[in-house]
Write an enzyme that holds these catalytic residues in place. Structure first.
Site, mmCIF file in Angstrom:
data_model
loop_
_atom_site.group_PDB
_atom_site.id
_atom_site.type_symbol
_atom_site.label_atom_id
_atom_site.label_comp_id
_atom_site.label_asym_id
_atom_site.label_seq_id
_atom_site.Cartn_x
_atom_site.Cartn_y
_atom_site.Cartn_z
ATOM 1 N N GLU A 146 0.847 -1.196 0.000
ATOM 2 C CA GLU A 146 0.000 0.000 0.000
ATOM 3 C C GLU A 146 0.881 1.243 0.000
ATOM 4 O O GLU A 146 2.048 1.184 0.430
ATOM 5 C CB GLU A 146 -0.924 -0.006 1.214
ATOM 6 C CG GLU A 146 -1.891 -1.170 1.214
ATOM 7 C CD GLU A 146 -2.841 -1.183 2.400
ATOM 8 O OE1 GLU A 146 -3.717 -2.045 2.423
ATOM 9 O OE2 GLU A 146 -2.687 -0.320 3.301
ATOM 10 N N GLN A 205 9.411 -20.165 -2.457
ATOM 11 C CA GLN A 205 9.313 -20.293 -3.911
ATOM 12 C C GLN A 205 9.308 -18.934 -4.587
ATOM 13 O O GLN A 205 9.921 -18.763 -5.651
ATOM 14 C CB GLN A 205 8.049 -21.054 -4.308
ATOM 15 C CG GLN A 205 7.886 -21.171 -5.827
ATOM 16 C CD GLN A 205 6.730 -22.058 -6.236
ATOM 17 O OE1 GLN A 205 6.667 -23.210 -5.831
ATOM 18 N NE2 GLN A 205 5.808 -21.513 -7.032
ATOM 19 N N GLU A 206 8.625 -17.950 -3.986
ATOM 20 C CA GLU A 206 8.593 -16.614 -4.583
ATOM 21 C C GLU A 206 10.006 -16.051 -4.715
ATOM 22 O O GLU A 206 10.357 -15.442 -5.736
ATOM 23 C CB GLU A 206 7.728 -15.692 -3.725
ATOM 24 C CG GLU A 206 6.246 -16.050 -3.724
ATOM 25 C CD GLU A 206 5.437 -15.193 -2.768
ATOM 26 O OE1 GLU A 206 5.867 -14.053 -2.500
ATOM 27 O OE2 GLU A 206 4.396 -15.655 -2.277
ATOM 28 N N GLN A 241 43.187 -8.800 -23.663
ATOM 29 C CA GLN A 241 43.272 -9.622 -22.465
ATOM 30 C C GLN A 241 42.205 -9.247 -21.438
ATOM 31 O O GLN A 241 41.632 -10.127 -20.782
ATOM 32 C CB GLN A 241 44.660 -9.507 -21.836
ATOM 33 C CG GLN A 241 44.875 -10.462 -20.670
ATOM 34 C CD GLN A 241 46.236 -10.291 -20.035
ATOM 35 O OE1 GLN A 241 46.518 -9.241 -19.453
ATOM 36 N NE2 GLN A 241 47.091 -11.311 -20.150
ATOM 37 N N GLY A 290 10.425 -8.943 -3.677
ATOM 38 C CA GLY A 290 10.496 -10.259 -3.048
ATOM 39 C C GLY A 290 11.328 -10.260 -1.775
ATOM 40 O O GLY A 290 11.636 -11.320 -1.226
#
Length: 382
Positions: free
Chosen positions: A128, A244-245, A282, A366
């Site tokens: 929110e 899982q998320e 390189q 998450g």
């Protein structure tokens, strides 16, 4: 390194997804990116091929495969094609697990056929404007009125909310002064319910085809039959799929890291500076060698965590470790890949620029990297 994560069924599924993306998505993706949105028809097309119904029961037309590895394949193939299918990851990895775990028989019969076909698409509304990550501070209310709840409030950062037909909204159905986490419930709000409004689409620095919107609820009458799980149990229900998320974010991070390295290898072989390919120098060789090592380390950790998840053994702490390592690796590697592109890396015409912008949020949503470190440190007794 050789991976042993997938079976032949997963590889056959991979070819199906790869061919779909090449045929139905890649030729149109630039237009979708400019529009800032994927077309709603994308999800019904995915449904017709059975791509988005693998985890749903066969009795409703689904694949009956409770196997997260199919979701992994979808993310890996999207990264390989350098596309994002709107909020599909949230729909598959975040929202569907709540419905498959907590929907009752009547709700399953009502919603699952449409979820399999792609006629129903989902989102979840938690954050929110005034609370951010403080879920216990949710101010959206749902007051019981007979066979309905009267829902009032607003939500932000809702991925997939523009197209969503079903939105799981976190709302306060009661207040306990001694327990801020108590009294929260999950209500499934359906598109078209009076008082339910999809607000502005938030402009982001990355993930441009993934719509992120604001939602508002003004005296929305939500049937009590749309209560998901038991009243007041939202906080505990939301925690059950958290591993899982977070793992899903790590999956995307590693897949996009691999895509960044692959496209950089192609670029440095073709691009010439001072009469020689950039790959000749390189510094280029050493940078890509180091990035390759980091990628393989992240992939090994991720595959071990996916195996644990499929076996029902992935802990929240290990999910946090995996998300932290894989997303931080993504940030470092994609930045270095962009550097090897030189000035062209900053031009959106080149996919590396889009991967760079998309990568930034993986260390935020998450659960931020700081939250992951807090979880891990607690497991160490600190």
């Amino acid at each position: 390194m050789q991976r042993s994560l997938f079976t032949q069924d997963h590889q056959d599924f991979r070819l199906l997804v790869r061919e779909f993306l090449a045929r139905e998505v890649v030729p149109l993706y630039e237009a979708w990116r400019n529009a800032g949105l994927v077309p709603r028809e994308l999800f019904t097309s995915l449904g017709k091929l059975g791509i988005i119904g693998t985890s749903l029961p066969e009795e409703f037309g689904g694949g009956g495969q409770d196997d997260y590895r199919y979701n992994v394949v979808i993310q890996e193939e999207c990264a390989r094609a350098c596309v994002t299918l709107g909020g599909l990851r949230t729909h598959l990895d975040v929202v569907l697990p709540y419905l498959t775990a907590f929907a009752n028989a009547e709700q399953r019969a009502r919603w699952f056929p449409g979820l399999v076909s792609g006629e129903l698409y989902t989102a979840i509304a938690m954050s929110e404007p005034g609370t951010g990550s403080d879920l216990a501070g949710v101010a959206t209310t749902a007051v019981r009125d007979g066979d309905h709840y009267i829902l009032n409030g607003s939500k932000t950062f809702v991925t997939g909310g523009h197209h969503a037909d079903l939105v799981i909204a976190v709302a306060r159905t009661s207040t306990d002064p001694n327990n801020r986490r108590g009294g929260l419930s999950l209500l499934v709000v359906e598109k078209g319910m009076p008082g339910f409004t999809v607000g502005r689409k938030l402009e982001k620095i990355g993930l441009t085809t993934q719509d992120t919107v604001e939602l508002s609820f003004a005296e929305v009458r939500v049937p009590s039959a749309n209560l998901l799980g038991a009243e007041g149990d939202a906080f505990s229900l939301l925690g059950r799929n958290l591993a899982q998320e977070r793992l899903a974010i790590a999956v995307g991070a590693v897949a996009q890291t691999r895509a960044a390295i692959d496209m950089t290898l192609t670029y440095v072989r073709d691009r010439k500076v001072f009469g020689k390919p950039v790959a000749h120098f390189q510094n280029t060789k050493f940078e890509l060698a180091a990035m390759s090592a980091e990628l393989e380390a992240a992939q090994a950790l991720l595959d071990a965590s996916i195996t644990a998840l499929v076996g029902g053994e992935l802990s929240g702490v290990d999910a946090a470790r995996t998300k932290l390592f894989c997303t931080e690796t993504q940030g470092r590697v994609v930045d270095r890949c962009l550097q090897l592109h030189g000035g062209y890396g900053y031009i959106l015409e080149y996919p590396i620029a889009r991967l760079y912008a998309d990568a930034r949020v993986s260390r935020i949503y998450g659960g931020t990297s700081e939250v992951m470190k807090s979880i891990i440190s607690k497991s160490l007794g600190l």
